[in-house]
Design a protein around this motif. Structure first.
Motif, PDB file in Angstrom:
ATOM      1  N   ALA A  37      37.165  19.368  41.422  1.00  0.00           N
ATOM      2  CA  ALA A  37      36.384  20.420  42.069  1.00  0.00           C
ATOM      3  C   ALA A  37      35.023  20.470  41.941  1.00  0.00           C
ATOM      4  O   ALA A  37      34.054  20.600  42.713  1.00  0.00           O
ATOM      5  N   GLN A  38      34.472  19.956  40.605  1.00  0.00           N
ATOM      6  CA  GLN A  38      33.079  19.921  40.514  1.00  0.00           C
ATOM      7  C   GLN A  38      32.601  18.623  40.189  1.00  0.00           C
ATOM      8  O   GLN A  38      31.223  18.162  40.014  1.00  0.00           O
TER       9      GLN A  38
ATOM     10  N   ARG B 214      40.333  32.274  44.808  1.00  0.00           N
ATOM     11  CA  ARG B 214      39.353  33.530  44.582  1.00  0.00           C
ATOM     12  C   ARG B 214      37.935  32.986  44.384  1.00  0.00           C
ATOM     13  O   ARG B 214      37.834  31.625  43.857  1.00  0.00           O
ATOM     14  N   PHE B 215      37.004  33.562  44.618  1.00  0.00           N
ATOM     15  CA  PHE B 215      35.501  33.043  44.563  1.00  0.00           C
ATOM     16  C   PHE B 215      34.892  33.965  43.611  1.00  0.00           C
ATOM     17  O   PHE B 215      34.177  34.916  44.101  1.00  0.00           O
ATOM     18  N   PRO B 216      35.108  34.223  42.282  1.00  0.00           N
ATOM     19  CA  PRO B 216      34.730  35.260  41.449  1.00  0.00           C
ATOM     20  C   PRO B 216      33.227  35.325  41.254  1.00  0.00           C
ATOM     21  O   PRO B 216      32.523  34.395  41.272  1.00  0.00           O
ATOM     22  N   LYS B 217      32.701  36.494  41.330  1.00  0.00           N
ATOM     23  CA  LYS B 217      31.542  36.707  40.670  1.00  0.00           C
ATOM     24  C   LYS B 217      31.374  36.700  39.226  1.00  0.00           C
ATOM     25  O   LYS B 217      31.975  37.267  38.486  1.00  0.00           O
ATOM     26  N   MET B 218      30.170  35.564  38.965  1.00  0.00           N
ATOM     27  CA  MET B 218      30.236  35.530  37.289  1.00  0.00           C
ATOM     28  C   MET B 218      29.346  36.240  36.506  1.00  0.00           C
ATOM     29  O   MET B 218      28.829  36.014  35.507  1.00  0.00           O
TER      30      MET B 218
ATOM     31  N   ARG C  98      42.825  33.992  35.332  1.00  0.00           N
ATOM     32  CA  ARG C  98      42.852  33.206  36.419  1.00  0.00           C
ATOM     33  C   ARG C  98      42.069  31.834  36.365  1.00  0.00           C
ATOM     34  O   ARG C  98      40.873  31.889  35.811  1.00  0.00           O
ATOM     35  N   PHE C  99      42.638  30.937  36.963  1.00  0.00           N
ATOM     36  CA  PHE C  99      41.964  29.476  36.355  1.00  0.00           C
ATOM     37  C   PHE C  99      41.992  28.440  37.649  1.00  0.00           C
ATOM     38  O   PHE C  99      42.878  28.962  38.554  1.00  0.00           O
ATOM     39  N   HIS C 100      41.386  27.406  37.700  1.00  0.00           N
ATOM     40  CA  HIS C 100      41.356  26.471  38.786  1.00  0.00           C
ATOM     41  C   HIS C 100      42.536  25.228  38.477  1.00  0.00           C
ATOM     42  O   HIS C 100      42.299  24.935  37.356  1.00  0.00           O
TER      43      HIS C 100
ATOM     44  N   LEU D 113      40.388  37.438  32.689  1.00  0.00           N
ATOM     45  CA  LEU D 113      39.740  36.280  32.216  1.00  0.00           C
ATOM     46  C   LEU D 113      39.507  35.238  33.345  1.00  0.00           C
ATOM     47  O   LEU D 113      40.338  34.748  33.986  1.00  0.00           O
ATOM     48  N   GLU D 114      38.126  35.260  33.882  1.00  0.00           N
ATOM     49  CA  GLU D 114      38.056  34.171  34.846  1.00  0.00           C
ATOM     50  C   GLU D 114      37.552  32.942  34.587  1.00  0.00           C
ATOM     51  O   GLU D 114      36.787  32.847  33.883  1.00  0.00           O
ATOM     52  N   VAL D 115      38.582  31.764  34.519  1.00  0.00           N
ATOM     53  CA  VAL D 115      37.862  30.400  34.214  1.00  0.00           C
ATOM     54  C   VAL D 115      37.863  29.594  35.557  1.00  0.00           C
ATOM     55  O   VAL D 115      38.682  28.773  35.898  1.00  0.00           O
ATOM     56  N   ALA D 116      36.618  29.830  36.109  1.00  0.00           N
ATOM     57  CA  ALA D 116      36.176  29.219  37.225  1.00  0.00           C
ATOM     58  C   ALA D 116      35.748  27.782  36.927  1.00  0.00           C
ATOM     59  O   ALA D 116      34.985  27.553  36.256  1.00  0.00           O
ATOM     60  N   VAL D 117      36.011  27.088  38.092  1.00  0.00           N
ATOM     61  CA  VAL D 117      35.450  25.542  38.480  1.00  0.00           C
ATOM     62  C   VAL D 117      34.613  25.717  39.559  1.00  0.00           C
ATOM     63  O   VAL D 117      35.526  25.961  40.540  1.00  0.00           O
ATOM     64  N   ALA D 118      33.544  25.275  39.636  1.00  0.00           N
ATOM     65  CA  ALA D 118      32.903  25.239  41.049  1.00  0.00           C
ATOM     66  C   ALA D 118      32.822  26.791  41.563  1.00  0.00           C
ATOM     67  O   ALA D 118      32.911  26.591  42.995  1.00  0.00           O
ATOM     68  N   SER D 119      32.830  27.648  40.933  1.00  0.00           N
ATOM     69  CA  SER D 119      32.897  28.993  41.467  1.00  0.00           C
ATOM     70  C   SER D 119      34.022  29.442  42.111  1.00  0.00           C
ATOM     71  O   SER D 119      34.301  30.322  43.184  1.00  0.00           O
ATOM     72  N   GLN D 120      35.182  28.906  41.674  1.00  0.00           N
ATOM     73  CA  GLN D 120      36.490  29.233  42.078  1.00  0.00           C
ATOM     74  C   GLN D 120      37.694  29.089  41.395  1.00  0.00           C
ATOM     75  O   GLN D 120      37.465  28.344  40.304  1.00  0.00           O
TER      76      GLN D 120
END
Length: 293
Positions: free
Chosen positions: A112-113, A200-204, A250-252, A214-221
């Motif tokens: 994704a990134q 999801r596209f979480p606000k960081m 939550r993770f990607h 816990l949001e473990v976002a990659v490329a804002s998702q």
């Protein structure tokens, strides 16, 4: 989780997150360089009964080795981060992964990134060449900027290499959620209540995430949501609160559907084994002195 007193809390993992700053005025990054190459596929620890290797403590020992303690100073934290992404460059070249053993299910997330990070690396290379020509008449400035620009290119590639060589890992007894060199969270399978595909596209921004999440976002998702029956503790290495009890992770994953299916199957398998190993109670009638009913 390993606390300052040296006590280990079974089944609870600590998450380490570092932050990296990149200046893009002429794109330059200033940091502390440390050389560290991890070999052998990256041994990790899982917290298990008696602290044995088959239980959950591989990630704990990795962090103890790398210096991920609560009392680690800022300089040492930066050195740990530098060593990890520098080591990841070597592992990326030889196509090796950290903390993946035979029989483990790898859940990659770096795709994704990839376009973002490789595109940024290309821009940094162009900037390096341009600055080399512009500063050629000034040898001192040319040398300083060349070092910084080369370091920036290596750092961008190293951050992506860390994501490639440190994927999420599903084992027979737990789920290891990671984000490159910055995060490593161990979740025992028996604590997973449910798992679902959830884009999801979480606000960081600070404070944007609900408590216990816990949001473990990659490329804002993020694309997978795991609900826990008991909390695990996430400890921030740099910035934010050092420790946070979370019940939702939550993770990607590149293949979110496949990841959800694999985790569900592993959780169901663990539950069946736990039910099968539960002691059975038999009710017997009164027995005589000779031992006959």
């Amino acid at each position: 989780m390993v606390r300052p007193s040296g006590e280990e809390t079974p089944g609870i993992e600590t998450v380490g997150i570092e932050t990296v700053g990149i200046e893009t005025g002429g794109i330059a990054a200033v940091g502390i360089a440390a050389v560290g190459v991890e070999a052998g596929g990256g041994r990790t620890v899982r917290d298990g009964p008696g602290g044995d290797e088959t239980g959950g403590g591989r990630a704990v020992r990795d962090r103890e080795r790398d210096g991920d303690g609560d009392g680690m100073g800022l300089t040492r934290r930066l050195l740990v981060h530098e060593g990890r992404w520098l080591g990841s460059l070597g592992l990326w070249v030889v196509r090796r992964r950290v903390g993946v053993r035979e029989g483990d299910r790898v859940l990659p997330y770096a795709s994704a990134q990839a376009s973002i990070m490789l595109g940024l690396a290309f821009v940094c290379v162009v900037e390096t060449v341009g600055m080399a020509f512009l500063l050629a008449p000034v040898p001192v400035a040319h040398a300083v900027m060349l070092v910084l620009d080369v370091y920036t290119v290596l750092m961008v590639l190293g951050i992506h290499a860390a994501a490639v060589t440190r994927p999420h890992v599903l084992t027979a007894d737990g789920l290891r959620v990671r984000q490159g060199a910055r995060l490593d969270l161990w979740i025992p399978l028996e604590r997973i209540e449910s798992v679902r595909q959830d884009l999801r596209f979480p606000k960081m921004e600070r404070g944007a995430t609900a408590p216990g999440v816990l949001e473990v976002a990659v490329a804002s998702q993020t694309s997978v949501t795991v609900e826990l029956s008991e909390p695990v503790v996430a400890g921030w290495l740099l910035g934010g609160s050092r420790e946070q009890a979370v019940t939702t992770v939550r993770f990607h994953a590149d293949d979110a559907r496949g990841a959800v299916t694999a985790v569900r199957e592993a959780v169901e398998r663990t539950r069946r084994l736990q039910r099968g190993s539960a002691p059975s109670r038999t009710h017997e009638g009164p027995r005589t002195a000779a031992g006959t009913p």
